[in-house]
Design a protein around this motif. Structure first.
Motif, PDB file in Angstrom:
ATOM      1  N   TYR A  12      -5.397   7.168   1.775  1.00 35.62           N
ATOM      2  CA  TYR A  12      -6.810   7.481   1.562  1.00 35.62           C
ATOM      3  C   TYR A  12      -7.117   7.569   0.071  1.00 35.62           C
ATOM      4  CZ  TYR A  12      -7.671   8.479   6.491  1.00 35.62           C
ATOM      5  OH  TYR A  12      -7.831   8.367   7.844  1.00 35.62           O
ATOM      6  N   ALA A  13      -8.283   7.063  -0.308  1.00 33.90           N
ATOM      7  CA  ALA A  13      -8.756   7.184  -1.683  1.00 33.90           C
ATOM      8  C   ALA A  13      -9.186   8.619  -1.964  1.00 33.90           C
ATOM      9  CB  ALA A  13      -9.926   6.225  -1.914  1.00 33.90           C
ATOM     10  N   ASP A  14      -9.413   8.930  -3.239  1.00 30.07           N
ATOM     11  CA  ASP A  14      -9.890  10.268  -3.613  1.00 30.07           C
ATOM     12  C   ASP A  14     -11.263  10.563  -3.022  1.00 30.07           C
ATOM     13  OD1 ASP A  14      -7.597  10.701  -5.054  1.00 30.07           O
ATOM     14  OD2 ASP A  14      -8.514  10.377  -7.023  1.00 30.07           O
ATOM     15  N   THR A  15     -12.077   9.511  -2.843  1.00 35.97           N
ATOM     16  CA  THR A  15     -13.422   9.661  -2.285  1.00 35.97           C
ATOM     17  C   THR A  15     -13.476   9.081  -0.887  1.00 35.97           C
ATOM     18  OG1 THR A  15     -14.504   9.587  -4.456  1.00 35.97           O
ATOM     19  CG2 THR A  15     -15.851   9.023  -2.541  1.00 35.97           C
ATOM     20  N   VAL A  16     -14.008   9.865   0.061  1.00 37.49           N
ATOM     21  CA  VAL A  16     -14.134   9.425   1.450  1.00 37.49           C
ATOM     22  C   VAL A  16     -15.595   9.541   1.885  1.00 37.49           C
ATOM     23  CG1 VAL A  16     -13.510   9.904   3.849  1.00 37.49           C
ATOM     24  CG2 VAL A  16     -11.773  10.068   2.056  1.00 37.49           C
ATOM     25  N   LEU A  17     -16.109   8.470   2.475  1.00 33.43           N
ATOM     26  CA  LEU A  17     -17.403   8.514   3.143  1.00 33.43           C
ATOM     27  C   LEU A  17     -17.152   8.862   4.607  1.00 33.43           C
ATOM     28  CD1 LEU A  17     -19.137   5.346   1.662  1.00 33.43           C
ATOM     29  CD2 LEU A  17     -18.889   7.632   0.677  1.00 33.43           C
ATOM     30  N   LEU A  18     -17.966   9.762   5.139  1.00 30.03           N
ATOM     31  CA  LEU A  18     -17.671  10.363   6.443  1.00 30.03           C
ATOM     32  C   LEU A  18     -18.851  10.192   7.408  1.00 30.03           C
ATOM     33  CD1 LEU A  18     -15.105  12.091   7.342  1.00 30.03           C
ATOM     34  CD2 LEU A  18     -16.612  14.074   7.104  1.00 30.03           C
ATOM     35  N   PRO A  19     -18.961   9.050   8.080  1.00 29.05           N
ATOM     36  CA  PRO A  19     -19.949   8.937   9.150  1.00 29.05           C
ATOM     37  C   PRO A  19     -19.420   9.596  10.412  1.00 29.05           C
ATOM     38  CG  PRO A  19     -18.724   6.901   8.978  1.00 29.05           C
ATOM     39  CD  PRO A  19     -18.198   7.802   7.880  1.00 29.05           C
ATOM     40  N   GLY A  20     -20.302  10.042  11.268  1.00 31.22           N
ATOM     41  CA  GLY A  20     -19.842  10.611  12.523  1.00 31.22           C
ATOM     42  C   GLY A  20     -19.297   9.551  13.464  1.00 31.22           C
ATOM     43  N   ASP A  21     -19.974   8.418  13.534  1.00 31.77           N
ATOM     44  CA  ASP A  21     -19.641   7.348  14.459  1.00 31.77           C
ATOM     45  C   ASP A  21     -18.493   6.500  13.914  1.00 31.77           C
ATOM     46  OD1 ASP A  21     -19.543   5.209  16.194  1.00 31.77           O
ATOM     47  OD2 ASP A  21     -21.676   4.729  16.057  1.00 31.77           O
ATOM     48  N   PRO A  22     -17.352   6.431  14.608  1.00 30.28           N
ATOM     49  CA  PRO A  22     -16.250   5.592  14.137  1.00 30.28           C
ATOM     50  C   PRO A  22     -16.626   4.117  14.007  1.00 30.28           C
ATOM     51  CG  PRO A  22     -15.484   7.103  15.826  1.00 30.28           C
ATOM     52  CD  PRO A  22     -16.985   7.203  15.808  1.00 30.28           C
ATOM     53  N   LEU A  23     -17.532   3.640  14.880  1.00 34.56           N
ATOM     54  CA  LEU A  23     -17.958   2.247  14.769  1.00 34.56           C
ATOM     55  C   LEU A  23     -18.812   2.013  13.529  1.00 34.56           C
ATOM     56  CD1 LEU A  23     -18.703   1.333  18.493  1.00 34.56           C
ATOM     57  CD2 LEU A  23     -16.670   0.848  17.122  1.00 34.56           C
ATOM     58  N   ARG A  24     -19.517   3.058  13.089  1.00 37.83           N
ATOM     59  CA  ARG A  24     -20.239   2.931  11.821  1.00 37.83           C
ATOM     60  C   ARG A  24     -19.262   2.895  10.654  1.00 37.83           C
ATOM     61  NH1 ARG A  24     -24.772   7.116  11.157  1.00 37.83           N
ATOM     62  NH2 ARG A  24     -25.645   5.870  12.824  1.00 37.83           N
ATOM     63  N   ALA A  25     -18.162   3.630  10.777  1.00 32.21           N
ATOM     64  CA  ALA A  25     -17.115   3.553   9.751  1.00 32.21           C
ATOM     65  C   ALA A  25     -16.588   2.123   9.648  1.00 32.21           C
ATOM     66  CB  ALA A  25     -15.979   4.524  10.084  1.00 32.21           C
ATOM     67  N   LYS A  26     -16.364   1.500  10.797  1.00 31.76           N
ATOM     68  CA  LYS A  26     -15.900   0.112  10.827  1.00 31.76           C
ATOM     69  C   LYS A  26     -16.937  -0.819  10.211  1.00 31.76           C
ATOM     70  CE  LYS A  26     -13.867  -3.180  14.136  1.00 31.76           C
ATOM     71  NZ  LYS A  26     -14.754  -4.349  14.025  1.00 31.76           N
ATOM     72  N   TYR A  27     -18.207  -0.596  10.533  1.00 27.15           N
ATOM     73  CA  TYR A  27     -19.287  -1.418   9.978  1.00 27.15           C
ATOM     74  C   TYR A  27     -19.346  -1.294   8.459  1.00 27.15           C
ATOM     75  CZ  TYR A  27     -23.972  -3.106   8.901  1.00 27.15           C
ATOM     76  OH  TYR A  27     -25.037  -3.782   8.338  1.00 27.15           O
ATOM     77  N   ILE A  28     -19.243  -0.070   7.963  1.00 24.23           N
ATOM     78  CA  ILE A  28     -19.271   0.152   6.505  1.00 24.23           C
ATOM     79  C   ILE A  28     -18.109  -0.564   5.840  1.00 24.23           C
ATOM     80  CG2 ILE A  28     -19.014   1.899   4.701  1.00 24.23           C
ATOM     81  CD1 ILE A  28     -20.407   3.863   6.694  1.00 24.23           C
ATOM     82  N   ALA A  29     -16.909  -0.423   6.407  1.00 24.27           N
ATOM     83  CA  ALA A  29     -15.724  -1.055   5.821  1.00 24.27           C
ATOM     84  C   ALA A  29     -15.874  -2.572   5.782  1.00 24.27           C
ATOM     85  CB  ALA A  29     -14.485  -0.655   6.613  1.00 24.27           C
ATOM     86  N   GLU A  30     -16.380  -3.147   6.857  1.00 25.79           N
ATOM     87  CA  GLU A  30     -16.467  -4.607   6.954  1.00 25.79           C
ATOM     88  C   GLU A  30     -17.592  -5.195   6.108  1.00 25.79           C
ATOM     89  OE1 GLU A  30     -14.666  -5.180  11.474  1.00 25.79           O
ATOM     90  OE2 GLU A  30     -16.836  -5.225  11.143  1.00 25.79           O
ATOM     91  N   ASN A  31     -18.645  -4.418   5.857  1.00 28.58           N
ATOM     92  CA  ASN A  31     -19.825  -4.974   5.188  1.00 28.58           C
ATOM     93  C   ASN A  31     -20.015  -4.525   3.752  1.00 28.58           C
ATOM     94  OD1 ASN A  31     -21.618  -6.507   7.363  1.00 28.58           O
ATOM     95  ND2 ASN A  31     -20.663  -4.760   8.376  1.00 28.58           N
ATOM     96  N   ARG A  56     -11.350   2.277  -5.431  1.00 20.92           N
ATOM     97  CA  ARG A  56     -10.885   2.571  -4.081  1.00 20.92           C
ATOM     98  C   ARG A  56     -11.795   3.608  -3.422  1.00 20.92           C
ATOM     99  NH1 ARG A  56      -5.893   4.947  -2.839  1.00 20.92           N
ATOM    100  NH2 ARG A  56      -5.529   3.649  -1.008  1.00 20.92           N
ATOM    101  N   VAL A  57     -12.198   3.304  -2.208  1.00 25.53           N
ATOM    102  CA  VAL A  57     -13.042   4.195  -1.413  1.00 25.53           C
ATOM    103  C   VAL A  57     -12.545   4.129   0.027  1.00 25.53           C
ATOM    104  CG1 VAL A  57     -15.374   4.697  -0.580  1.00 25.53           C
ATOM    105  CG2 VAL A  57     -15.054   3.789  -2.889  1.00 25.53           C
ATOM    106  N   SER A  58     -12.549   5.266   0.699  1.00 22.48           N
ATOM    107  CA  SER A  58     -12.191   5.298   2.115  1.00 22.48           C
ATOM    108  C   SER A  58     -13.406   5.691   2.944  1.00 22.48           C
ATOM    109  CB  SER A  58     -11.054   6.292   2.369  1.00 22.48           C
ATOM    110  OG  SER A  58      -9.866   5.891   1.724  1.00 22.48           O
ATOM    111  N   VAL A  59     -13.358   5.325   4.212  1.00 21.01           N
ATOM    112  CA  VAL A  59     -14.401   5.719   5.161  1.00 21.01           C
ATOM    113  C   VAL A  59     -13.709   6.139   6.445  1.00 21.01           C
ATOM    114  CG1 VAL A  59     -14.735   3.291   5.809  1.00 21.01           C
ATOM    115  CG2 VAL A  59     -16.478   4.976   6.388  1.00 21.01           C
TER     116      VAL A  59
END
Length: 235
Positions: A12-31, A56-59
């Protein structure tokens, strides 16, 4: 590896974006991210790490509500050394001035959850607030991007369906919208000493019976993501 995250230290990167929906996490990562690697899939709570403009950013998907989100925050910070967490989610607008698709930065978080009472005991009113430097940076970053944002008190509800809650009184006292996580995020940030900010998009309006369509949510949430990711470059 922890009970709910099967990653390794450094995944994991030092900064994490935290959506509630795991599929939104996937969408953010892919787009929005490049060179993406999936780092978690336990219980379907998808986590990814990539780069945004070289940083580096994690979601990580966190589920709905303070209890679920708290599991992931505790493990991300305590086991994986995460230093900044920005929740990126939707909320129900209450203030008359907020339109669907507006981006809001939660400068405070009220709640009916027992987490604050259980932490401090009876007789103490503790105010849940974000990291000011992160809030200030996000606000001015949005200005630079010409993305209008509003700042105010968000109510983190313990229940999604709650006919007993007096929304009118909350609105009268300046609460501008409601979701289910902000107070827990800010409470844990104070305890665990990481930077935190709740960045939200108005997906519906409680008093006007309005709601974004699925397509409109996908398009309008891009403003929120851009604010969050551009802010991450400065930390």
């Amino acid at each position: 590896m922890t009970t709910h995250i099967n990653a390794k230290m450094g995944d994991y990167a030092d900064t994490v974006l935290l959506p509630g929906d795991p599929l939104r996490a996937k969408y953010i990562a892919e787009n929005f991210l490049e060179d993406v690697v999936q780092v978690n899939e336990v219980r379907g709570a998808l986590g990814f790490t990539g780069t945004y403009k070289g940083k580096r950013v994690s979601v990580q998907g966190s589920g709905m509500g303070i209890p679920s989100m708290s599991i992931y925050i505790n493990e991300l910070v305590s086991a994986f050394g995460v230093k900044t967490i920005m929740r990126v989610g939707s909320f129900g607008a209450m203030a008359d001035s907020i339109q669907l698709g507006d981006v809001v930065l939660a400068s405070a978080a009220s709640t009916d959850s027992a987490v604050i009472a259980q932490t401090f005991g009876p007789g103490i009113y503790w105010s849940a607030t974000p990291d000011f430097e992160l809030l200030d940076t996000a606000y001015h970053t949005a200005e630079q991007l010409n993305i209008p944002v509003k700042v105010g008190n968000i109510f983190a509800a313990d229940r999604f369906y709650n006919d007993e809650l007096d929304m009118d009184k909350l609105k009268d006292y300046g609460v501008i919208g409601t979701e289910m996580e902000a107070a827990g995020l800010y409470l844990l940030a104070a305890k665990l000493k990481f930077r935190s900010l709740d960045i939200l998009t108005a997906s519906d309006h409680i008093y006007r019976d309005e709601a974004l369509s699925a397509k409109e949510r996908e398009t309008s949430f891009k403003d929120m993501m851009e604010v969050a990711l551009e802010t991450s470059l400065k930390f």
